[in-house]
Enzyme design. Structure first.
Site, PDB file in Angstrom:
ATOM      1  N   ALA A   3       0.465  -1.141   0.330  1.00 36.70           N
ATOM      2  CA  ALA A   3       0.322   0.234   0.232  1.00 36.70           C
ATOM      3  C   ALA A   3       1.144   1.374   0.238  1.00 36.70           C
ATOM      4  O   ALA A   3       0.419   2.209  -0.557  1.00 36.70           O
ATOM      5  CB  ALA A   3      -1.052  -0.155   1.276  1.00 36.70           C
ATOM      6  N   TYR A   6       2.625   1.853  -3.459  1.00 38.32           N
ATOM      7  CA  TYR A   6       1.374   2.064  -4.558  1.00 38.32           C
ATOM      8  C   TYR A   6       1.480   3.730  -4.363  1.00 38.32           C
ATOM      9  O   TYR A   6       0.185   4.425  -4.865  1.00 38.32           O
ATOM     10  CB  TYR A   6       0.538   1.741  -4.487  1.00 38.32           C
ATOM     11  CG  TYR A   6       0.332  -0.042  -4.183  1.00 38.32           C
ATOM     12  CD1 TYR A   6       1.127  -0.434  -5.233  1.00 38.32           C
ATOM     13  CD2 TYR A   6      -1.208  -0.890  -4.136  1.00 38.32           C
ATOM     14  CE1 TYR A   6       1.332  -2.046  -6.157  1.00 38.32           C
ATOM     15  CE2 TYR A   6      -0.062  -2.586  -4.529  1.00 38.32           C
ATOM     16  CZ  TYR A   6       0.496  -2.682  -5.720  1.00 38.32           C
ATOM     17  OH  TYR A   6       0.216  -4.122  -5.816  1.00 38.32           O
ATOM     18  N   GLU A  18       0.145  15.143 -13.521  1.00 36.10           N
ATOM     19  CA  GLU A  18      -1.025  16.908 -13.059  1.00 36.10           C
ATOM     20  C   GLU A  18      -0.917  17.919 -12.899  1.00 36.10           C
ATOM     21  O   GLU A  18      -0.037  18.243 -11.660  1.00 36.10           O
ATOM     22  CB  GLU A  18      -1.800  16.424 -11.776  1.00 36.10           C
ATOM     23  CG  GLU A  18      -2.592  14.618 -12.475  1.00 36.10           C
ATOM     24  CD  GLU A  18      -3.605  15.012 -13.981  1.00 36.10           C
ATOM     25  OE1 GLU A  18      -4.112  16.196 -13.960  1.00 36.10           O
ATOM     26  OE2 GLU A  18      -3.467  13.897 -14.145  1.00 36.10           O
ATOM     27  N   GLU A  59      -8.519  16.440  -5.215  1.00 35.85           N
ATOM     28  CA  GLU A  59      -6.649  16.796  -6.565  1.00 35.85           C
ATOM     29  C   GLU A  59      -7.011  15.292  -6.529  1.00 35.85           C
ATOM     30  O   GLU A  59      -6.835  15.402  -7.976  1.00 35.85           O
ATOM     31  CB  GLU A  59      -6.194  18.075  -6.448  1.00 35.85           C
ATOM     32  CG  GLU A  59      -5.127  18.069  -7.606  1.00 35.85           C
ATOM     33  CD  GLU A  59      -5.939  18.559  -8.997  1.00 35.85           C
ATOM     34  OE1 GLU A  59      -6.418  18.013  -9.836  1.00 35.85           O
ATOM     35  OE2 GLU A  59      -6.898  19.965  -8.838  1.00 35.85           O
ATOM     36  N   HIS A  77     -18.277  12.054 -23.804  1.00 36.52           N
ATOM     37  CA  HIS A  77     -20.237  10.966 -23.429  1.00 36.52           C
ATOM     38  C   HIS A  77     -20.699  11.995 -22.526  1.00 36.52           C
ATOM     39  O   HIS A  77     -20.031  12.350 -21.662  1.00 36.52           O
ATOM     40  CB  HIS A  77     -19.792   9.441 -23.039  1.00 36.52           C
ATOM     41  CG  HIS A  77     -21.211   8.498 -22.317  1.00 36.52           C
ATOM     42  ND1 HIS A  77     -21.520   9.364 -21.752  1.00 36.52           N
ATOM     43  CD2 HIS A  77     -21.940   8.286 -22.952  1.00 36.52           C
ATOM     44  CE1 HIS A  77     -22.986   7.752 -21.888  1.00 36.52           C
ATOM     45  NE2 HIS A  77     -22.987   7.447 -22.464  1.00 36.52           N
ATOM     46  N   LYS A  84     -16.437  14.859 -15.153  1.00 36.09           N
ATOM     47  CA  LYS A  84     -15.112  15.439 -15.355  1.00 36.09           C
ATOM     48  C   LYS A  84     -14.687  16.594 -14.731  1.00 36.09           C
ATOM     49  O   LYS A  84     -14.830  17.097 -13.329  1.00 36.09           O
ATOM     50  CB  LYS A  84     -14.416  15.237 -16.606  1.00 36.09           C
ATOM     51  CG  LYS A  84     -13.422  14.364 -16.415  1.00 36.09           C
ATOM     52  CD  LYS A  84     -13.564  14.796 -17.692  1.00 36.09           C
ATOM     53  CE  LYS A  84     -11.803  13.274 -18.326  1.00 36.09           C
ATOM     54  NZ  LYS A  84     -11.242  13.878 -19.695  1.00 36.09           N
ATOM     55  N   ASP A  85     -16.760  17.376 -14.994  1.00 39.20           N
ATOM     56  CA  ASP A  85     -16.952  18.887 -14.237  1.00 39.20           C
ATOM     57  C   ASP A  85     -17.363  18.756 -12.577  1.00 39.20           C
ATOM     58  O   ASP A  85     -16.698  19.114 -12.686  1.00 39.20           O
ATOM     59  CB  ASP A  85     -18.320  19.211 -14.697  1.00 39.20           C
ATOM     60  CG  ASP A  85     -18.378  19.373 -16.563  1.00 39.20           C
ATOM     61  OD1 ASP A  85     -16.828  19.166 -17.678  1.00 39.20           O
ATOM     62  OD2 ASP A  85     -18.525  19.197 -16.976  1.00 39.20           O
ATOM     63  N   LEU A 105      -8.725  33.275   9.402  1.00 40.52           N
ATOM     64  CA  LEU A 105      -7.919  33.014  10.750  1.00 40.52           C
ATOM     65  C   LEU A 105      -6.367  33.978  10.358  1.00 40.52           C
ATOM     66  O   LEU A 105      -5.942  33.873  11.677  1.00 40.52           O
ATOM     67  CB  LEU A 105      -7.637  31.161  10.690  1.00 40.52           C
ATOM     68  CG  LEU A 105      -8.412  30.275  11.054  1.00 40.52           C
ATOM     69  CD1 LEU A 105      -8.587  28.779  11.072  1.00 40.52           C
ATOM     70  CD2 LEU A 105      -9.753  31.210  12.358  1.00 40.52           C
TER      71      LEU A 105
END
Length: 112
Positions: A3, A6, A18, A59, A77, A84-85, A105
């Site tokens: 884990a 990954y 990204e 994100e 589609h 996605k939106d 703050l």
């Protein structure tokens, strides 16, 4: 054990592929340490760090949604666009929450 491997692979992929995650990671690299230098209570510090981490979390989830949608197929589609939106909207809501928290703050208490 796997884990963790990954998870590191996920961070690397997000940083490599990204741009939005890279920008938000830079934001976190600046604002998380800043939270520890500000004259705020421990609870306020936790909120500042948590809301910054939340931006990264959302994100990452948005990027995962986009990757899965893109994997399914390149054709347009309605449901793919909607997914996605909605992921992008979740990021926007989180960024607004981040801004509201930091302004409330940190900025407002020092404003004349």
């Amino acid at each position: 054990m796997l884990a963790g491997v990954y998870a590191v692979a996920g961070f690397r992929a997000a940083l490599r592929h990204e741009a939005a995650f890279r920008q938000e990671a830079l934001l976190a690299l600046v604002f998380v340490p800043l939270a520890f230098f500000l004259d705020v209570s421990a609870l306020e510090r936790v909120l500042l760090v948590a809301v910054t981490a939340l931006v990264l979390i959302v994100e990452l989830l948005n990027s995962a949604i986009e990757a899965v949608v893109d994997r399914v197929g390149p054709e347009l589609h309605e449901l793919s666009g909607r997914a996605k939106d909605m992921g992008s909207a979740a990021v926007l809501v989180t960024l607004v929450l981040w801004l509201f928290t930091w302004v409330t703050l940190v900025v407002l208490p020092i404003a004349p």
